[in-house]
Design an enzyme around this catalytic site. Structure first.
Site: not given
Length: 217
Positions: A12, A14, A65, A90, A109, A141, A144-145
């Site tokens: 962590g 960030n 998930r 992640m 990212h 959104t 992904l990325d």
């Protein structure tokens, strides 16, 4: 002052930079909680040492998930945040989760999106021989990325760089621009128009702002 929940999976860094900005008085938000999907995430100890509530929703305890997403959303919503910040989280989040936090879920990212989405961004940048690399803060959104870009920081790729040196140079800029993006959100200066982020300020009316490093030589 808005309330923020931060999601992490590891050390962590960030997250720690955001907490430091709050402590320094340069980031006018309240970090309501730091949540992780791994009980061994090192950032939990860092947050707890600063008096921030922490929690774990272990993804390994869920059969699907969707079940994990539901449990994580419940843990987040218990703190009623205005903003959810992914800081080295992640796990791929499902569409229902992302839609639930539409417009108040952001990610950082380690590449200049849309280039190099996914993993191993620094290795791929070096392999492709790009001369400029960097990082991107964006609204999340279901893709992904992907999502409206809030701010990017560019760094040079230097002769002799390896993954570690390039990653370290990018990470230093991540710490700067993530706090900046969160501050803009907290100040109500971000809006999305036609898929682009607009920063409301007297100086600028465009999104996807580039914060380039000054190149020497």
């Amino acid at each position: 002052m808005i309330s923020v929940v931060i999601l992490i999976s590891g050390r962590g860094s960030n997250m720690a930079s955001l907490l430091a900005a709050v402590d320094a008085g340069t980031l006018p938000v309240r970090i309501a909680a730091v949540l992780a999907n791994r009980p061994d995430a090192g950032g939990l100890e860092t947050a707890a040492a600063r008096g921030v509530p922490t929690g774990v929703v272990d993804h390994r305890q869920f059969a699907s998930r969707e079940d994990f997403d539901t449990a994580m959303a419940a843990a987040i919503d218990a703190f009623a945040p205005e903003l959810v910040v992914l800081a080295g989280f992640m796990r791929i989040l499902g569409e229902a989760f992302v839609r639930h936090y539409d417009g108040r879920l952001i990610n950082i990212h380690p590449s200049l999106l849309p280039t190099f989405p996914g993993l191993h961004t620094h290795r791929r940048a070096l392999s492709e021989g790009v001369r400029i690399h960097g990082c991107t803060v964006h609204f999340v959104t279901p893709d992904l990325d992907h999502g409206p870009i809030i701010v990017q920081a560019a760094v040079p790729v230097l002769d002799g760089d390896d993954e570690d040196t390039l990653a370290a140079r990018v990470l230093a800029h991540e710490h700067q621009v993530y706090a900046l993006a969160v501050r803009w959100f907290a100040e109500g200066r971000l809006r999305v128009h036609a898929g682009r982020v607009v920063l409301d300020s007297p100086q600028s009316k465009c999104g996807a702002l580039i914060a380039p490093q000054t190149f020497a030589g």
